[in-house]
Design an enzyme around this catalytic site. Structure first.
Site, PDB file in Angstrom:
ATOM      1  N   SER A   1     -12.204  21.254 -58.970  1.00  0.00           N
ATOM      2  CA  SER A   1     -12.014  20.397 -57.818  1.00  0.00           C
ATOM      3  C   SER A   1     -12.658  19.008 -58.140  1.00  0.00           C
ATOM      4  CB  SER A   1     -11.896  20.617 -55.840  1.00  0.00           C
ATOM      5  OG  SER A   1     -11.310  19.585 -55.103  1.00  0.00           O
TER       6      SER A   1
ATOM      7  N   HIS B   1      -8.174  20.606 -60.700  1.00  0.00           N
ATOM      8  CA  HIS B   1      -7.869  20.817 -59.835  1.00  0.00           C
ATOM      9  C   HIS B   1      -7.726  19.696 -58.813  1.00  0.00           C
ATOM     10  CE1 HIS B   1      -6.375  23.247 -55.821  1.00  0.00           C
ATOM     11  NE2 HIS B   1      -7.063  21.940 -55.193  1.00  0.00           N
TER      12      HIS B   1
ATOM     13  N   ASP C   1      -6.708  17.249 -55.511  1.00  0.00           N
ATOM     14  CA  ASP C   1      -6.570  17.693 -54.404  1.00  0.00           C
ATOM     15  C   ASP C   1      -5.660  16.086 -53.433  1.00  0.00           C
ATOM     16  OD1 ASP C   1      -7.193  19.883 -53.844  1.00  0.00           O
ATOM     17  OD2 ASP C   1      -9.134  19.290 -54.027  1.00  0.00           O
TER      18      ASP C   1
ATOM     19  N   MET D   1      -4.192  14.604 -50.629  1.00  0.00           N
ATOM     20  CA  MET D   1      -3.693  14.542 -49.092  1.00  0.00           C
ATOM     21  C   MET D   1      -3.052  12.973 -48.314  1.00  0.00           C
ATOM     22  SD  MET D   1      -7.690  16.024 -48.258  1.00  0.00           S
ATOM     23  CE  MET D   1      -8.562  17.434 -49.781  1.00  0.00           C
TER      24      MET D   1
ATOM     25  N   HIS E   1      -2.809  20.320 -56.120  1.00  0.00           N
ATOM     26  CA  HIS E   1      -2.442  20.837 -54.521  1.00  0.00           C
ATOM     27  C   HIS E   1      -2.176  19.827 -53.627  1.00  0.00           C
ATOM     28  CE1 HIS E   1      -4.995  22.205 -51.728  1.00  0.00           C
ATOM     29  NE2 HIS E   1      -3.705  22.684 -51.398  1.00  0.00           N
TER      30      HIS E   1
ATOM     31  N   MET F   1      -1.905  18.416 -50.316  1.00  0.00           N
ATOM     32  CA  MET F   1      -2.054  18.536 -49.067  1.00  0.00           C
ATOM     33  C   MET F   1      -0.755  17.518 -48.512  1.00  0.00           C
ATOM     34  SD  MET F   1      -5.265  20.076 -49.100  1.00  0.00           S
ATOM     35  CE  MET F   1      -5.341  19.363 -50.325  1.00  0.00           C
TER      36      MET F   1
ATOM     37  N   MET G   1      -5.258  29.627 -49.277  1.00  0.00           N
ATOM     38  CA  MET G   1      -6.817  28.544 -48.747  1.00  0.00           C
ATOM     39  C   MET G   1      -7.974  29.342 -47.683  1.00  0.00           C
ATOM     40  SD  MET G   1      -6.351  25.496 -49.721  1.00  0.00           S
ATOM     41  CE  MET G   1      -7.681  25.205 -48.956  1.00  0.00           C
TER      42      MET G   1
ATOM     43  N   ASP H   1      -8.876  28.821 -52.827  1.00  0.00           N
ATOM     44  CA  ASP H   1      -9.761  27.415 -52.718  1.00  0.00           C
ATOM     45  C   ASP H   1      -9.788  26.868 -51.868  1.00  0.00           C
ATOM     46  OD1 ASP H   1      -9.754  24.631 -53.097  1.00  0.00           O
ATOM     47  OD2 ASP H   1      -7.785  24.239 -52.757  1.00  0.00           O
TER      48      ASP H   1
HETATM   49  C1  DX5 Z   1      -9.753  21.531 -49.489  1.00  0.00           C
HETATM   50  C2  DX5 Z   1      -9.474  21.287 -51.136  1.00  0.00           C
HETATM   51  C3  DX5 Z   1      -9.803  22.083 -51.831  1.00  0.00           C
HETATM   52  C4  DX5 Z   1     -11.826  21.237 -52.288  1.00  0.00           C
HETATM   53  C5  DX5 Z   1     -12.427  22.694 -52.237  1.00  0.00           C
HETATM   54  O1  DX5 Z   1      -9.155  20.981 -48.984  1.00  0.00           O
HETATM   55  O2  DX5 Z   1      -7.732  21.389 -51.081  1.00  0.00           O
HETATM   56  O3  DX5 Z   1      -9.243  21.863 -52.721  1.00  0.00           O
HETATM   57  O4  DX5 Z   1     -12.121  20.422 -53.206  1.00  0.00           O
HETATM   58  O5  DX5 Z   1     -14.112  22.173 -52.354  1.00  0.00           O
HETATM   59  P1  DX5 Z   1     -14.768  23.844 -52.090  1.00  0.00           P
HETATM   60  O6  DX5 Z   1     -15.171  24.450 -53.269  1.00  0.00           O
HETATM   61  O7  DX5 Z   1     -16.353  22.332 -51.851  1.00  0.00           O
HETATM   62  O8  DX5 Z   1     -14.735  23.902 -50.971  1.00  0.00           O
HETATM   63 ZN    ZN Z   2      -7.465  22.292 -53.238  1.00  0.00          ZN
END
Ligand code: DX5
Ligand code: ZN
Length: 223
Positions: free
Chosen positions: A8, A33, A35, A37, A66, A68, A137, A176
């Site tokens: 990620s 990956h 993320d 947000m 991904h 969010m 998650m 994840d």
């Molecule tokens: C959290 C993200 C993850 C995050 C995971 O909201 O969706 O992808 O990067 O991070 P670690 O591996 O540090 O828990």
């Molecule tokens: Zn993620």
């Protein structure tokens, strides 16, 4: 079933994103990956389609995007057009899940649905034939570096049961949050085949070496 490691970028150094991506390529990561947000669905902000497009232009690694974000249905096209190879959205944020999944597939990407730790896996049973993957998650989304929530084990087992019952052998299960060297083999044994890891890679003293160690565990019994 392929076993894939998806580092990620959330925990990467954004001032050196190009270098970080090259390191991941050299270390033989399988997916990037990403993320996304929006500061609304989750209390944090990251990046949007322009960065996805730049990643696509600079790396051959498939992008595992991904979302969010609130109202993801309105934003599928910008991410698909920017180059998302795998695209998932949060079950809790969408209304017309099946339509969204079909739309992603129709545009040639792999379609995934994401469940927060508190969302029951049985809720998505009827959506599974339209999914290429389910992302469970294992932390509350929004931040890297959190601890794996143990109750998620039961959800993984339940999802693998449903997958068998429905004969959906090609359905990928991705996890994840709080994933690292300490729990990879346990997750694998429960039926997970795509592993997202952020802080466990980027906060380790030698990220490349850590990826190698992770890959060894993940690929170990690949059939
Ligand atoms: C959290 C993200 C993850 C995050 C995971 O909201 O969706 O992808 O990067 O991070 P670690 O591996 O540090 O828990
Ligand atoms: Zn993620």
């Amino acid at each position: 079933m392929k076993y894939l490691l998806a580092p990620s970028l959330l925990s990467a150094n954004f001032m050196q994103l190009g270098e970080e991506v090259r390191m991941l390529e050299k270390a033989s990561a399988d997916l990037l990956h990403c993320d996304v947000m929006d500061g609304h669905f989750v209390p944090n902000l990251t990046f949007g389609p322009p960065i996805i497009r730049q990643l696509k232009d600079h790396s051959a690694l498939p992008l595992d995007v991904h979302l969010m974000i609130s109202n993801p249905e309105a934003m599928l096209d910008p991410y698909l057009d920017a180059g998302a190879d795998w695209l998932s959205f949060q079950y809790e944020a969408a209304v017309h899940h099946q339509r969204a999944l079909n739309h992603i597939r129709k545009k040639g990407a792999k379609a995934g649905i994401v469940l927060n730790p508190g969302t029951n896996v049985d809720l998505i049973r009827d959506l599974l034939p339209d999914c290429d993957y389910v992302l469970l998650m294992s932390v509350n989304p929004g931040f890297g570096g959190q601890h794996y929530i143990p109750q998620v084990d039961r959800k993984i087992r339940r999802l693998t049961e449903i997958r068998t019952e429905m004969g959906l052998n090609g359905l990928n299960i991705e996890v994840d949050g709080g994933v690292g060297l300490q729990n990879l083999s346990r997750l694998r044994a429960m039926g997970v085949n795509i592993f997202v890891a952020g802080s466990a890679i980027f906060n380790s003293p030698d990220p490349k070496k850590t990826i190698g160690q992770m890959q060894q565990i993940i690929k170990n019994k690949e059939e």
